[in-house]
Design a protein around this motif. Structure first.
Motif, PDB file in Angstrom:
ATOM      1  N   GLU C 163      -4.205  18.918  37.200  1.00  0.00           N
ATOM      2  CA  GLU C 163      -5.168  18.614  36.134  1.00  0.00           C
ATOM      3  C   GLU C 163      -4.588  17.608  35.163  1.00  0.00           C
ATOM      4  OE1 GLU C 163      -4.105  21.599  37.006  1.00  0.00           O
ATOM      5  OE2 GLU C 163      -5.577  23.177  36.683  1.00  0.00           O
ATOM      6  N   GLU C 164      -3.295  17.735  34.920  1.00  0.00           N
ATOM      7  CA  GLU C 164      -2.659  16.823  33.965  1.00  0.00           C
ATOM      8  C   GLU C 164      -2.663  15.389  34.493  1.00  0.00           C
ATOM      9  OE1 GLU C 164       0.488  19.999  31.986  1.00  0.00           O
ATOM     10  OE2 GLU C 164       1.155  18.606  33.515  1.00  0.00           O
ATOM     11  N   GLU C 167      -5.949  14.102  33.942  1.00  0.00           N
ATOM     12  CA  GLU C 167      -6.094  13.876  32.503  1.00  0.00           C
ATOM     13  C   GLU C 167      -5.474  12.531  32.079  1.00  0.00           C
ATOM     14  OE1 GLU C 167      -8.001  15.929  30.908  1.00  0.00           O
ATOM     15  OE2 GLU C 167      -7.804  14.773  29.037  1.00  0.00           O
ATOM     16  N   LYS C 170      -7.733   9.927  32.976  1.00  0.00           N
ATOM     17  CA  LYS C 170      -8.899   9.991  32.104  1.00  0.00           C
ATOM     18  C   LYS C 170      -8.618   9.308  30.769  1.00  0.00           C
ATOM     19  CE  LYS C 170     -12.240  13.121  30.072  1.00  0.00           C
ATOM     20  NZ  LYS C 170     -12.635  14.503  29.833  1.00  0.00           N
ATOM     21  N   THR C 171      -7.447   9.591  30.180  1.00  0.00           N
ATOM     22  CA  THR C 171      -7.134   8.950  28.905  1.00  0.00           C
ATOM     23  C   THR C 171      -6.952   7.439  29.078  1.00  0.00           C
ATOM     24  OG1 THR C 171      -4.954   9.882  29.296  1.00  0.00           O
ATOM     25  CG2 THR C 171      -6.120  10.677  27.370  1.00  0.00           C
ATOM     26  N   TRP C 185     -11.083   8.903  37.292  1.00  0.00           N
ATOM     27  CA  TRP C 185     -10.734  10.313  37.065  1.00  0.00           C
ATOM     28  C   TRP C 185     -11.859  11.237  37.484  1.00  0.00           C
ATOM     29  CZ3 TRP C 185     -13.388  13.676  33.889  1.00  0.00           C
ATOM     30  CH2 TRP C 185     -14.349  13.114  33.041  1.00  0.00           C
ATOM     31  N   LYS C 189     -11.717  14.318  39.899  1.00  0.00           N
ATOM     32  CA  LYS C 189     -11.975  15.658  39.393  1.00  0.00           C
ATOM     33  C   LYS C 189     -12.967  16.385  40.294  1.00  0.00           C
ATOM     34  CE  LYS C 189     -12.436  17.953  34.986  1.00  0.00           C
ATOM     35  NZ  LYS C 189     -13.647  18.687  34.748  1.00  0.00           N
TER      36      LYS C 189
END
Lengths: 217, 168, 606
Positions: C163-164, C167, C170-171, C185, C189
């Motif tokens: 997940e990280e 993430e 995503k950022t 992302w 996901k």
């Protein structure tokens, strides 16, 4: 079960089913051609297009989603359906006079549904094979007259005089029709005379074909 | 390697046993067969269809769909003239015409009568900066040459060079 | 990150003198093979203590073939457009410290001499983020890649939870570089959340757009970066197998990627228990048999499964992909970005780009410009920066008329809109698409109707034939354009083209059909006057459309060499040797052969 809105009518259907099932459940119809329930649903003919939340999708393949707003009739959709149907016809060489499927033709049904008069009287005429008036050498205008009259005249053995007007797009039937008349040796002059009865002006294309038929003879 | 005298059915047997009777390997199997024969002989396709248990129409569907596969024998060297955007705008069609003319090709034929050269249009090779480009492949795939910034004259020279090379 | 010691090691090599010769498809076409052999010969004959080092391409195609000489103590110098006979001379002068002939130097050590790369136009507007290693390292050496910080990103990612990793992407706000700009992302996901014991990640290296070759360049020059990105993607979604899909027309790209996979396997970046993380993953390079439609996700999957043709989405590949399993498909450049983001950190990535689309994008600028090549610039860069500043504008005496962006699925942006900042949304609103990022510059010697005809015939030939609008509709559009370019169309036909194009775009099955009419729709939008000119005056303003031009002999230039008469296949040219020749227009079929044959330029199009 998911809730969808077909033209504003709320229906509940199992999740994942194609939109067409929801549409039918709501009591509406969309034209379909390539779709055969449970057997073929590859969404290739693109005639069943509907709007789902503003997006154009094929009803036969696209799955329902909760709260989807489905529109089955609009000016835009009508344009696409007509356009695609005409594209389909443009690759279809019309030979209704010898076609085996003439009594159960999805294309003909669709053409009526979409109100596109692109088929000849032959599509409605019960006479085939040796009974066909053209085969008997009669100057029957059935092959180039727009259908819709249930072929009353030819049913009763009277050659078609073309009272409903000719089919608009000669590209669709020119070759096959010329073959037909030539094969049975129909007299071109008689054909022209018959055509003049209702069509005070013959479009250039028709005139050319008819004169070619008479010259070849 | 070129093994022209081999029996297509045997070769297919070898290739299929290498990849396994896996329908998903159809493209690779056909690629391998083409490597051997330079093209896909009809018999080999029939054999593939039998071995994999896939209908012949489906095998043909794949064989005709992709550009790489060919159902006709080819010349010793294949000259692909790129018809990508950049090449087209810089005059690829004139080069192509010049090459065809000097190879003596007409009426839609793509392989010369002496069986030495094949001229074809191709999609972009990604050498757009050198437009117009032609890639020359030997039919067994062992040699590969790229020629850039072609002109009709250069195209004619190309045909001459490769024809004499093929004769060797 | 690259430390100074590592950089020095990469630049100068163990012997302190490295001669870089680019070996990639495009440089080979420009003659880099001969240059390479010649360099080796010179080095051996003259006993120069230098290492001849094969690298990928920098993307500065206009100066192919180039070589770079780097000796410790001297600034590394790049020599463009070298000829084999110059090499001896170049190496000798450089060894003696004379850099005057160099096109540019990588950095300056003193004043004067050739300009540094930061000072030259074709470099200073660039932000080399993913393409940082292109032309610098040996693409076939995994150690050199590791030296530049390679596989550090993978190491970092493997320390994180799945997940990280998602993430982080995503950022960063990374969006797919292959065309539509879907957030990377989100794709990951969705696939990550699928409960399935087998998942796949695919690297889409099909790149069929004519005019786009950044993926080939990237994978040929820095294959490990792409591979590293793929492994990270595989880890993030929990995949066990990765596939790199490469088209058969690009054999070197496939070879290099295969070599990269092999080397990575040897060093334990692939296989079981990668870097002791309990993550098992392996990659296979798949050579496609070549079809444009394979760039489309579902068609690509079909190709791997041994079929052809795309299918209706949804279900999307992220839930039902290869063999019905969750599959993530990412473009080559996207994956290279992923690897670089993990290597350098998100901050470095988000420095560039626009609010909605972060980072940089590689663009191929080809066609009628002075400096064709691949340029990496921040997203949101103006078209004119690319075309005029980086690529040097039009060739002498010509005027840029339009820029075709996004290949056969894209559209033409007219010269008036050169101030447009390129990002996914703005291009779409002007009728083009980002696509893979190919810019073909069209100048006034090209006819827009002909350009539209070219693209339409391309997509027509590449249409898989599954759905009706694309299969039949494109045929009609193509016929219509054929009539337009031969002056047989009516104004009504232009209306029909518009209507038909819109219908095809909206009702087709896959992205190919959905974007196929773009070239004709966008040219109709901005260059309708050219269409009208073809119909009303039966004239092609750019003198391209063969049936609307006439060839004539300029009596002032004709010397009566009879060349034209000899090549004329229909015998339309008459005249005896030494006399001005004449063309009989009743017979002339306008094939244009005489124009090519004339050595004096006496035959002109009118």
């Amino acid at each position: 079960m998911v809730k969808v809105y077909v033209n504003g009518v709320e229906v509940e259907v199992p999740p994942g089913v194609p939109i067409i099932e929801a549409v039918e459940k709501a009591g509406y119809r969309v034209p379909v051609l390539c779709y055969l329930n449970d057997f073929f649903s590859e969404a290739t003919c693109r005639l069943c297009v509907v709007l789902v939340n503003g997006r154009v999708v094929p009803a036969c393949k696209f799955p329902v989603s909760d709260g989807a707003k489905i529109v089955t009739e609009s000016r835009e959709l009508d344009t696409y359906r007509r356009m695609n149907f005409q594209l389909l016809l443009s690759t279809h060489r019309i030979k209704c006079w010898s076609c085996l499927r003439k009594t159960s033709c999805s294309l003909l049904d669709l053409s009526k549904q979409l109100n596109l008069g692109e088929f000849p009287v032959c599509s409605e005429c019960p006479l085939t094979g040796d009974d066909c008036l053209v085969a008997k050498g009669e100057p029957c205008l059935g092959p180039l007259t727009a259908a819709g009259c249930s072929a009353e005249c030819t049913r009763n053995g009277v050659p078609c005089l073309g009272c409903r007007g000719y089919i608009e797009d000669p590209e669709l039937w020119r070759d096959s029709m010329r073959d037909l008349y030539e094969k049975h040796g129909v007299d071109g002059e008689k054909l022209e005379a018959a055509a003049k009865f209702f069509w005070s002006f013959l479009p250039g294309e028709l005139k050319k074909i008819i004169s070619e038929v008479s010259r070849d003879k | 390697m070129y093994r022209g005298r081999l029996n297509p059915r045997e070769v297919v047997g070898e290739v299929v046993s290498k990849y396994g009777c896996d329908r998903g390997r159809l493209v690779q199997i056909l690629q391998e067969i083409q490597k051997t024969f330079r093209y896909l002989p009809r018999e080999s396709l029939e054999e593939v269809s039998e071995k994999l248990g896939v209908s012949l129409s489906e095998v043909l569907n794949v064989a005709t769909f992709y550009h790489q596969f060919r159902l006709e024998p080819v010349g010793r060297y294949i000259i692909y003239v790129c018809f990508g955007t950049a090449c087209y705008l810089r005059g690829a069609s004139e080069v192509y015409e010049a090459i065809r003319r000097s190879a003596g090709l007409s009426n839609g034929r793509s392989t010369t009568e002496d069986g030495l050269l094949t001229v074809e249009k191709a999609r972009c090779f990604g050498c757009c900066s050198l437009a117009p480009v032609a890639m020359v492949l030997s039919s067994d795939g062992s040699e590969r040459y790229v020629h850039g910034k072609l002109t009709p004259q250069a195209g004619r020279r190309l045909v001459f060079n490769y024809r004499s090379k093929a004769r060797e | 990150m690259l430390t100074q010691t590592s950089l020095n090691r990469i630049l100068y090599g163990s012997r302190g003198f490295r001669i870089r010769v680019p070996i990639s498809s495009c440089t080979l076409a420009a003659g880099a093979g001969e240059v390479y052999r010649k360099v080796i010969k010179v080095v051996e004959e003259h006993g120069v203590d230098a290492e001849v080092y094969r690298v990928g391409c920098t993307g500065l195609c206009f100066m192919d073939p180039w070589i770079e000489l780097a000796r410790e103590g001297l600034p590394p110098a790049i020599y463009g457009n070298v000829k084999t006979e110059q090499i001896e001379h170049i190496i000798k002068n450089y060894s003696e410290g004379d850099l005057s002939e160099a096109t540019a130097v990588r950095f300056k050590t003193g004043s004067g001499g050739p300009p540094a790369l930061e000072e030259v136009d074709f470099w200073r507007y660039q932000v080399r983020y993913v393409s940082r290693n292109c032309g610098l390292v040996d693409p076939e050496s995994i150690y050199d890649y590791i030296e530049t910080g390679g596989y550090l990103g993978l190491k970092k990612a493997l320390y994180m939870k799945q997940e990280e990793v998602i993430e982080v992407i995503k950022t960063s706000g990374l969006r797919g570089r292959g065309g539509a700009g879907f957030p990377t992302w989100l794709k990951w996901k969705i696939a990550y959340e699928q409960k399935n014991d087998v998942k796949y990640v695919i690297c889409n290296g099909d790149e069929g757009d004519p005019g786009a070759f950044m993926n080939r360049l990237l994978a040929e020059s820095d294959p490990h970066r792409v591979l590293e990105g793929l492994i990270i993607a595989g880890y993030a979604v929990g995949a066990t197998r990765g596939i790199i899909f490469v088209r058969a027309e690009k054999p070197l790209m496939a070879d290099r990627l295969e070599k990269a996979v092999e080397d990575a396997r040897k060093l334990g970046f692939l296989g079981k228990n990668i870097l002791s993380s309990n993550f098992n993953f392996d990659v296979e390079v798949y050579r496609s048999a070549g079809a444009f439609v394979c760039g489309e996700e579902t068609a690509l999957i079909a190709a791997i499964e041994g079929r052809s043709r795309p299918r209706q989405r949804p279900p999307y590949p992220a839930t039902h992909g290869l063999w019905g399993r969750p599959t993530v498909i990412n473009n080559v450049e996207t994956l290279a970005h992923v690897a670089t983001i993990f290597q350098t950190g998100v901050e470095e990535f988000v420095k560039h780009g626009t609010e909605k689309s972060r980072g940089t994008k590689m663009f191929c600028v080809t066609g009628a410009v002075k400096r064709t090549g691949v340029y990496e610039v921040p997203i949101g860069t103006k078209i004119k920066t690319l075309v005029f500043d980086l690529a040097g504008g039009s060739i002498e005496g010509r005027k840029v008329k339009a820029v075709q962006i996004g290949g056969p699925s894209g559209g033409c942006i007219p010269a008036e809109l050169m101030d447009l900042e390129m990002d996914y949304e703005s291009l779409q609103s002007y009728g083009a698409i980002m696509g893979s990022g190919g810019l073909v510059v069209i100048d006034d010697s090209n006819c827009m109707v002909d350009v539209a005809k070219f693209f339409t015939s391309f997509t027509l030939a590449e249409s898989c034939g599954k759905c009706l609008p694309c299969r039949v509709g494109m045929r009609h559009l193509s016929d219509l354009l054929e009539r337009l370019t031969s002056g047989e169309a009516s104004l009504e036909d232009i209306e029909v083209a518009q209507e038909l194009g819109e219908s095809i775009a909206r009702s087709s099955l896959c992205a190919l059909g959905g974007t196929a009419p773009n070239p004709i729709l966008s040219t109709l939008r901005y260059f309708k006057d050219e269409y009208v000119e073809h119909v009303v005056n039966r004239r092609c303003p750019a003198k391209v459309c063969a049936k609307l031009v006439k060839y004539s002999v300029d009596p002032a230039l004709c010397r009566g060499c009879t060349q034209c008469a000899r090549v004329c296949q229909v015998g339309a040219i008459s005249g005896s040797p030494g006399e001005v020749h004449r063309i009989n227009y009743d017979i002339c079929i306008k094939c244009g052969q005489c124009l090519i044959a004339c050595p004096f330029g006496a035959i002109k199009k009118v």
